[in-house]
Every structure is written in structure tokens, then in C-alpha cells.
Design a protein around this motif. Structure first.
Motif, PDB file in Angstrom:
ATOM      1  N   PHE A  13       0.858  -1.176   0.000  1.00 53.01           N
ATOM      2  CA  PHE A  13       0.000   0.000   0.000  1.00 53.01           C
ATOM      3  C   PHE A  13       0.893   1.225   0.000  1.00 53.01           C
ATOM      4  N   HIS A  14       0.332   2.353  -0.360  1.00 50.84           N
ATOM      5  CA  HIS A  14       1.102   3.579  -0.502  1.00 50.84           C
ATOM      6  C   HIS A  14       0.634   4.616   0.511  1.00 50.84           C
ATOM      7  N   VAL A  15       1.607   5.342   1.064  1.00 50.95           N
ATOM      8  CA  VAL A  15       1.291   6.369   2.051  1.00 50.95           C
ATOM      9  C   VAL A  15       2.060   7.643   1.722  1.00 50.95           C
ATOM     10  N   VAL A  28       4.719   0.641   0.997  1.00 49.23           N
ATOM     11  CA  VAL A  28       4.947  -0.156   2.205  1.00 49.23           C
ATOM     12  C   VAL A  28       4.564  -1.589   1.874  1.00 49.23           C
ATOM     13  N   LEU A  29       5.536  -2.503   1.965  1.00 47.40           N
ATOM     14  CA  LEU A  29       5.311  -3.908   1.643  1.00 47.40           C
ATOM     15  C   LEU A  29       5.339  -4.735   2.916  1.00 47.40           C
ATOM     16  N   PRO A  30       4.253  -5.428   3.231  1.00 47.10           N
ATOM     17  CA  PRO A  30       4.251  -6.283   4.429  1.00 47.10           C
ATOM     18  C   PRO A  30       4.926  -7.623   4.134  1.00 47.10           C
ATOM     19  N   ASN A  31       5.429  -8.270   5.192  1.00 50.55           N
ATOM     20  CA  ASN A  31       5.915  -9.634   5.007  1.00 50.55           C
ATOM     21  C   ASN A  31       4.780 -10.604   5.316  1.00 50.55           C
ATOM     22  N   HIS A  75       1.532   5.537  12.260  1.00 48.74           N
ATOM     23  CA  HIS A  75       0.148   6.000  12.148  1.00 48.74           C
ATOM     24  C   HIS A  75      -0.504   5.472  10.864  1.00 48.74           C
ATOM     25  N   GLN A  76       0.213   5.525   9.766  1.00 46.18           N
ATOM     26  CA  GLN A  76      -0.328   5.072   8.481  1.00 46.18           C
ATOM     27  C   GLN A  76      -0.556   3.559   8.456  1.00 46.18           C
ATOM     28  N   ILE A  77       0.364   2.796   9.025  1.00 47.51           N
ATOM     29  CA  ILE A  77       0.207   1.333   9.074  1.00 47.51           C
ATOM     30  C   ILE A  77      -1.006   0.978   9.938  1.00 47.51           C
ATOM     31  N   ALA A  82      -6.707  -0.880  10.142  1.00 49.42           N
ATOM     32  CA  ALA A  82      -7.968  -0.648  10.856  1.00 49.42           C
ATOM     33  C   ALA A  82      -9.159  -0.688   9.910  1.00 49.42           C
ATOM     34  N   GLN A  83      -8.907  -0.513   8.630  1.00 44.51           N
ATOM     35  CA  GLN A  83      -9.994  -0.471   7.643  1.00 44.51           C
ATOM     36  C   GLN A  83     -10.568  -1.824   7.377  1.00 44.51           C
TER      37      GLN A  83
END
Length: 83
Positions: A13-15, A28-31, A75-77, A82-83
């Protein structure tokens, strides 16, 4: 032998982050485990961070980010999941 951590580009996702001199959109790339994230700015990995969901805070484990950038990322993560 070091364990490889697999990051999932499909779930990125992008922030928008306010850096010192300008603001830029970073990826932002999650593992797979969901606790570590790779932060990519303009095609370069600038950091890998561990996210603590209990405290909504992050710790930089590779690379170096300023405190205000770390706070923005946390904050962004948090908002993203939360969505």
C-alpha cells in the motif's frame, strides 16, 4: 544460514510521508507474518521496520529513519489495517 523474509508486493500500500524538505508517496510492503514492513521510496528500499500492533509503534531494524517519519509510518500502518 540466514532466514529469508518474504515480502508480498501484491499486498503493498502507498502512504504520503512528510520528509524534511518535501512530501512523497512511499510504498509499504508487508511480510507474510504481518509484523515487518519494507519501506520503498522512488524504487529504493529505505528501511525495514517492525510494527508492534499492541503499542501501535514501529522500530527500525534496517536503514535509518527520523523520528517524525517513524511516527508517520506507524500511524499510516495502523490506519491501513484498521480499515
Amino acid at each position: 544460514m540466514l532466514q529469508q523474509i518474504a515480502f508480498i508486493p501484491q499486498h503493498q500500500f502507498h502512504v504520503l510521508i512528510n520528509f524534511k524538505d518535501d512530501e512523497r508517496i512511499v510504498a509499504v510492503l508487508p511480510n507474510r507474518g504481518g509484523g515487518r514492513f519494507r519501506v520503498v521510496d522512488q524504487g529504493k528500499v529505505i528501511a525495514e521496520v517492525n510494527y508492534d500492533r499492541q503499542r501501535s509503534s514501529i522500530v527500525c531494524c534496517r536503514g535509518k529513519l527520523e523520528d517524525n517519519i517513524m511516527a508517520q509510518l506507524a500511524h499510516q500502518i495502523k490506519n491501513h489495517y484498521a480499515q
